[in-house]
Design an enzyme around this catalytic site. Sequence first.
Site, PDB file in Angstrom:
ATOM      1  N   TYR A   1       0.788  -1.225   0.000  1.00  0.00           N
ATOM      2  CA  TYR A   1       0.000   0.000   0.000  1.00  0.00           C
ATOM      3  C   TYR A   1       0.827   1.286   0.000  1.00  0.00           C
ATOM      4  O   TYR A   1       0.259   2.379   0.130  1.00  0.00           O
ATOM      5  CB  TYR A   1      -1.016   0.016   1.150  1.00  0.00           C
ATOM      6  CG  TYR A   1      -0.468  -0.237   2.535  1.00  0.00           C
ATOM      7  CD1 TYR A   1       0.061   0.791   3.311  1.00  0.00           C
ATOM      8  CD2 TYR A   1      -0.527  -1.506   3.093  1.00  0.00           C
ATOM      9  CE1 TYR A   1       0.525   0.564   4.589  1.00  0.00           C
ATOM     10  CE2 TYR A   1      -0.075  -1.750   4.374  1.00  0.00           C
ATOM     11  CZ  TYR A   1       0.458  -0.712   5.129  1.00  0.00           C
ATOM     12  OH  TYR A   1       0.913  -0.958   6.394  1.00  0.00           O
TER      13      TYR A   1
ATOM     14  N   HIS B   1      -7.239  -2.642   3.075  1.00  0.00           N
ATOM     15  CA  HIS B   1      -6.364  -2.624   4.249  1.00  0.00           C
ATOM     16  C   HIS B   1      -7.131  -3.024   5.500  1.00  0.00           C
ATOM     17  O   HIS B   1      -6.682  -3.872   6.277  1.00  0.00           O
ATOM     18  CB  HIS B   1      -5.729  -1.248   4.454  1.00  0.00           C
ATOM     19  CG  HIS B   1      -4.865  -1.203   5.676  1.00  0.00           C
ATOM     20  ND1 HIS B   1      -5.365  -0.924   6.937  1.00  0.00           N
ATOM     21  CD2 HIS B   1      -3.543  -1.457   5.848  1.00  0.00           C
ATOM     22  CE1 HIS B   1      -4.391  -1.002   7.828  1.00  0.00           C
ATOM     23  NE2 HIS B   1      -3.274  -1.321   7.201  1.00  0.00           N
TER      24      HIS B   1
ATOM     25  N   ARG C   1     -11.575   0.211   8.565  1.00  0.00           N
ATOM     26  CA  ARG C   1     -11.389   1.614   8.956  1.00  0.00           C
ATOM     27  C   ARG C   1     -10.690   2.422   7.866  1.00  0.00           C
ATOM     28  O   ARG C   1     -10.748   3.652   7.875  1.00  0.00           O
ATOM     29  CB  ARG C   1     -10.593   1.697  10.261  1.00  0.00           C
ATOM     30  CG  ARG C   1      -9.117   1.345  10.121  1.00  0.00           C
ATOM     31  CD  ARG C   1      -8.382   1.467  11.457  1.00  0.00           C
ATOM     32  NE  ARG C   1      -6.952   1.241  11.299  1.00  0.00           N
ATOM     33  CZ  ARG C   1      -6.372   0.049  11.296  1.00  0.00           C
ATOM     34  NH1 ARG C   1      -7.115  -1.036  11.421  1.00  0.00           N
ATOM     35  NH2 ARG C   1      -5.060  -0.073  11.153  1.00  0.00           N
TER      36      ARG C   1
ATOM     37  N   HIS D   1      -7.241  -7.123   6.245  1.00  0.00           N
ATOM     38  CA  HIS D   1      -6.979  -7.236   7.677  1.00  0.00           C
ATOM     39  C   HIS D   1      -8.326  -7.165   8.390  1.00  0.00           C
ATOM     40  O   HIS D   1      -9.065  -6.199   8.238  1.00  0.00           O
ATOM     41  CB  HIS D   1      -6.112  -6.066   8.164  1.00  0.00           C
ATOM     42  CG  HIS D   1      -4.701  -6.114   7.683  1.00  0.00           C
ATOM     43  ND1 HIS D   1      -4.069  -5.034   7.123  1.00  0.00           N
ATOM     44  CD2 HIS D   1      -3.779  -7.113   7.683  1.00  0.00           C
ATOM     45  CE1 HIS D   1      -2.829  -5.349   6.806  1.00  0.00           C
ATOM     46  NE2 HIS D   1      -2.632  -6.612   7.131  1.00  0.00           N
TER      47      HIS D   1
ATOM     48  N   GLU E   1      -8.315  -7.348  13.741  1.00  0.00           N
ATOM     49  CA  GLU E   1      -6.997  -7.608  14.318  1.00  0.00           C
ATOM     50  C   GLU E   1      -6.937  -7.122  15.764  1.00  0.00           C
ATOM     51  O   GLU E   1      -6.270  -7.729  16.600  1.00  0.00           O
ATOM     52  CB  GLU E   1      -5.921  -6.920  13.478  1.00  0.00           C
ATOM     53  CG  GLU E   1      -4.508  -7.171  13.935  1.00  0.00           C
ATOM     54  CD  GLU E   1      -3.471  -6.530  13.029  1.00  0.00           C
ATOM     55  OE1 GLU E   1      -2.281  -6.620  13.353  1.00  0.00           O
ATOM     56  OE2 GLU E   1      -3.848  -5.931  12.006  1.00  0.00           O
TER      57      GLU E   1
ATOM     58  N   HIS F   1      -5.553 -12.350   9.982  1.00  0.00           N
ATOM     59  CA  HIS F   1      -5.630 -12.314  11.446  1.00  0.00           C
ATOM     60  C   HIS F   1      -6.945 -12.916  11.956  1.00  0.00           C
ATOM     61  O   HIS F   1      -6.939 -13.916  12.649  1.00  0.00           O
ATOM     62  CB  HIS F   1      -5.433 -10.905  12.017  1.00  0.00           C
ATOM     63  CG  HIS F   1      -4.133 -10.289  11.661  1.00  0.00           C
ATOM     64  ND1 HIS F   1      -2.921 -10.835  12.021  1.00  0.00           N
ATOM     65  CD2 HIS F   1      -3.832  -9.166  10.942  1.00  0.00           C
ATOM     66  CE1 HIS F   1      -1.939 -10.092  11.570  1.00  0.00           C
ATOM     67  NE2 HIS F   1      -2.465  -9.071  10.901  1.00  0.00           N
TER      68      HIS F   1
ATOM     69  N   ASP G   1       2.894 -11.656   8.023  1.00  0.00           N
ATOM     70  CA  ASP G   1       2.436 -10.273   8.146  1.00  0.00           C
ATOM     71  C   ASP G   1       3.637  -9.342   8.191  1.00  0.00           C
ATOM     72  O   ASP G   1       4.003  -8.756   7.186  1.00  0.00           O
ATOM     73  CB  ASP G   1       1.512 -10.076   9.345  1.00  0.00           C
ATOM     74  CG  ASP G   1       0.850  -8.698   9.314  1.00  0.00           C
ATOM     75  OD1 ASP G   1       0.532  -8.228   8.196  1.00  0.00           O
ATOM     76  OD2 ASP G   1       0.634  -8.098  10.368  1.00  0.00           O
TER      77      ASP G   1
END
Length: 338
Positions: free
Chosen positions: A14, A96, A99, A123, A126, A160, A211
């Site tokens: 990213y 990603h 959020r 993700h 997490e 995760h 990760d």
Amino acid sequence: MALAGITAVGEFHYVHHAPGGTPYADPNAMGEALIEAAAEAGIRITLLDTAYLSAGFGQPPTAHQLRFSDGDADAWATRCSVLKERDHARIGAAIHSVRAVPAEQLATVARWAEERRAPLHVHLSEQTAENDACREAHGCTPAQLLARHGVLGPRTTGVHNTHLTAGDIALIGGSGTGTCMCPTTERDLADGIGPAVALRDEGSPLSLGSDSHAVIDLLEEARAMELNERLRTRARGHWTAAALLRAATADGHAALGWDDTGRIEAGARADLVTIALDSVRTAGPPPGLGAETAVFAATAADVRHTVVAGRHVVRDGAHTLVPDVPGALARAVEALRA
């Protein structure tokens, strides 16, 4: 990674733009550099080009995060569509996190991946703080939000999947969404232990990843998934060594869009790794316990040969393409600090 016996990487990418958010002359310069780096290292790559558009729910990107953001999901999709696959490289997508991509734009990323039959990673749950913020913003969990916008499904992998409700686990498993456990990073960041057994039992295919790059050792990730469950349940034997190896091989490759890899059979890619059974960590057990020895005793330091699609990339513990790997890594890190 090659020295650790890893033949393919899913790069959650990213950092798209120059500092301040200015696009490079080639808008995909950073992604192309990663694809070339994989070629130089002799491994395959699935470039999981990542939509990272906001700093949090309803928050614009920070000055630092402007390097990540394309502005909106349509602009992200336009840039990604220029990337070309190669023999050693496939193009996937990533969100990603819930959020970092506004809810109304999640479907754009999912549709881009669906149209190309490309892997999609995200993700997911997490940290508990993200779950709390998602409930406050949308009145639901991150998994529920992804389900509402068509993100979950067999081509999607949640990375995760740590702090899930029973309903989340049923959504993920029932939709065939995969789970990529990253135990060394989860414990390094003190994020917690994900419900891997419950996810498996609900039908979520399990794979393993690192990760972060602090530890590059899929054998360590494999045993950590079992050992974490032992700590949680005070019981042993949640996975066989063969099942853990499958999560590190065939199921990991499948999560990255390489369905013809990770097993030894006619027609599959000739990805082969040998692990020494005579090191100070592995000496003693009979050959019939080779899988158990590899998973529960060996480390990446015990990898002797790595063959990628029939090409001998690591021979006798030495990389055949990069003569001085520690030196190359040190120079690369120093260049980042310059």
